[in-house]
Design a protein around this motif. Sequence first.
Motif, PDB file in Angstrom:
ATOM      1  N   GLU A   7       0.831  -1.203   0.000  1.00 34.86           N
ATOM      2  CA  GLU A   7       0.000   0.000   0.000  1.00 34.86           C
ATOM      3  C   GLU A   7       0.867   1.254   0.000  1.00 34.86           C
ATOM      4  O   GLU A   7       0.556   2.242  -0.684  1.00 34.86           O
ATOM      5  CB  GLU A   7      -0.935  -0.003   1.220  1.00 34.86           C
ATOM      6  CG  GLU A   7      -2.090  -0.996   1.145  1.00 34.86           C
ATOM      7  CD  GLU A   7      -1.660  -2.419   1.449  1.00 34.86           C
ATOM      8  OE1 GLU A   7      -0.481  -2.631   1.841  1.00 34.86           O
ATOM      9  OE2 GLU A   7      -2.491  -3.327   1.298  1.00 34.86           O
ATOM     10  N   ALA A  10       2.253   1.674  -3.464  1.00 38.13           N
ATOM     11  CA  ALA A  10       1.194   2.133  -4.367  1.00 38.13           C
ATOM     12  C   ALA A  10       0.943   3.628  -4.184  1.00 38.13           C
ATOM     13  O   ALA A  10       0.799   4.380  -5.164  1.00 38.13           O
ATOM     14  CB  ALA A  10      -0.087   1.334  -4.106  1.00 38.13           C
ATOM     15  N   VAL A  15      -0.322   4.578  -7.926  1.00 33.34           N
ATOM     16  CA  VAL A  15      -1.003   3.499  -8.655  1.00 33.34           C
ATOM     17  C   VAL A  15      -1.783   2.657  -7.642  1.00 33.34           C
ATOM     18  O   VAL A  15      -1.731   2.906  -6.436  1.00 33.34           O
ATOM     19  CB  VAL A  15       0.002   2.612  -9.418  1.00 33.34           C
ATOM     20  CG1 VAL A  15       0.775   3.410 -10.459  1.00 33.34           C
ATOM     21  CG2 VAL A  15       0.982   1.932  -8.458  1.00 33.34           C
ATOM     22  N   SER A  16      -2.483   1.656  -8.132  1.00 34.45           N
ATOM     23  CA  SER A  16      -3.249   0.787  -7.246  1.00 34.45           C
ATOM     24  C   SER A  16      -2.347  -0.292  -6.639  1.00 34.45           C
ATOM     25  O   SER A  16      -1.282  -0.619  -7.171  1.00 34.45           O
ATOM     26  CB  SER A  16      -4.392   0.120  -8.017  1.00 34.45           C
ATOM     27  OG  SER A  16      -3.864  -0.795  -8.960  1.00 34.45           O
ATOM     28  N   ARG A  17      -2.830  -0.869  -5.528  1.00 37.32           N
ATOM     29  CA  ARG A  17      -2.093  -1.968  -4.902  1.00 37.32           C
ATOM     30  C   ARG A  17      -2.015  -3.156  -5.849  1.00 37.32           C
ATOM     31  O   ARG A  17      -1.011  -3.871  -5.896  1.00 37.32           O
ATOM     32  CB  ARG A  17      -2.774  -2.379  -3.595  1.00 37.32           C
ATOM     33  CG  ARG A  17      -2.015  -3.469  -2.839  1.00 37.32           C
ATOM     34  CD  ARG A  17      -2.846  -4.024  -1.693  1.00 37.32           C
ATOM     35  NE  ARG A  17      -2.105  -4.996  -0.914  1.00 37.32           N
ATOM     36  CZ  ARG A  17      -1.863  -6.237  -1.300  1.00 37.32           C
ATOM     37  NH1 ARG A  17      -2.280  -6.671  -2.477  1.00 37.32           N
ATOM     38  NH2 ARG A  17      -1.182  -7.058  -0.506  1.00 37.32           N
ATOM     39  N   VAL A  20       0.845  -2.792  -8.174  1.00 34.46           N
ATOM     40  CA  VAL A  20       2.123  -3.082  -7.500  1.00 34.46           C
ATOM     41  C   VAL A  20       2.340  -4.590  -7.407  1.00 34.46           C
ATOM     42  O   VAL A  20       3.437  -5.097  -7.646  1.00 34.46           O
ATOM     43  CB  VAL A  20       2.151  -2.447  -6.092  1.00 34.46           C
ATOM     44  CG1 VAL A  20       3.411  -2.883  -5.339  1.00 34.46           C
ATOM     45  CG2 VAL A  20       2.088  -0.938  -6.186  1.00 34.46           C
ATOM     46  N   VAL A  38       6.791   2.083 -10.169  1.00 32.72           N
ATOM     47  CA  VAL A  38       6.607   1.208  -9.002  1.00 32.72           C
ATOM     48  C   VAL A  38       7.955   0.778  -8.433  1.00 32.72           C
ATOM     49  O   VAL A  38       8.174   0.811  -7.214  1.00 32.72           O
ATOM     50  CB  VAL A  38       5.756  -0.016  -9.377  1.00 32.72           C
ATOM     51  CG1 VAL A  38       5.801  -1.078  -8.273  1.00 32.72           C
ATOM     52  CG2 VAL A  38       4.313   0.394  -9.655  1.00 32.72           C
TER      53      VAL A  38
END
Length: 328
Positions: A7, A10, A15-17, A20, A38
Amino acid sequence: MARPTMEDVAARAGVSRALVSLVMRGSPKVSAARRTAVLEAAAELGYSPHAMARSLASRTSHVLGVMVSDLHNPFWAEVVDGLDGHARAAGFELVINTGGRSPSREQQALRSLTSFRPAGIALLGPVVASSAITAAADVPLVLVSRSSRLSIVDTVNDDGRAGSALAVDHLVALGHREIVHIDGGSGSQAAPRRAGYQVAMARHGLTPRVARGEYTEAAGAAAVRSLRSPFTAVLAANDLNAVGVLSALAEAGLRVPEDVSVVGYDNTWLAGLRHIGLTTIDQPREEMGRLAATALISRVRGERTAAARLVVQPTLVVRATTGPPRTQ
């Protein structure tokens, strides 16, 4: 400070988890730009994925357990090199522990490895009871330098009988007749090496002489000190054992190879050191590790169910510790 999480990465990368997670698993579905973002965020935060947590979340383990019977023997370090290289290339990581050449400690080490829920386990030179191996075989298992009749277990070995015969043939060709074998006791693969020595001696019309030993330097030295009747050559259980033999011979005022020739087994880096120059039997150590990883991963991926019985051929490496026996 708390360990950085997915988290955190991210949030830093914007970006979103889930994205990742894809990057950490090496998914090709991520664009180069997002992958770079990332990875840079992970580096800045000091984040690295937790292999066990990742396995539990996905219900698919990418961890291979490795139990090394004897961490003091450099042979196993080279086997692990081969195993690790192939495993990493296939997307697996290793968790390694040791059993200290003790059946009870190895059984405990095996239980510890299974607690990591690995995809498979490699046992290197194990002396643990077969029943303990059977009990752990709910995951794919491969044994290196130990035979097995279990259909659920794969094995990787060298031809120990052939290896010992190569050593005896070499010494006989030099003119030796009084050749002693210091064996590996109850250690893995000691029996086929001992049998190969005995058969080769009989083939040359010579009387076998086996001194009880172990795969250690101390055992090699102790065995030489216990010998009472004359001998001109020694075939040691392994390279570590041979170093102990060399030490005890030096203490006794005997020269190598002028008074006594010595042959080791394994061809570890120790044998190649200039001031040792040990004649020895070569086992292709990294190849054995690679074969073990290949066998294990093919089982993990469900590519086969039949047991693999992989055997590599040993070769003789002649260095400075063997020569013709001195004139009596």
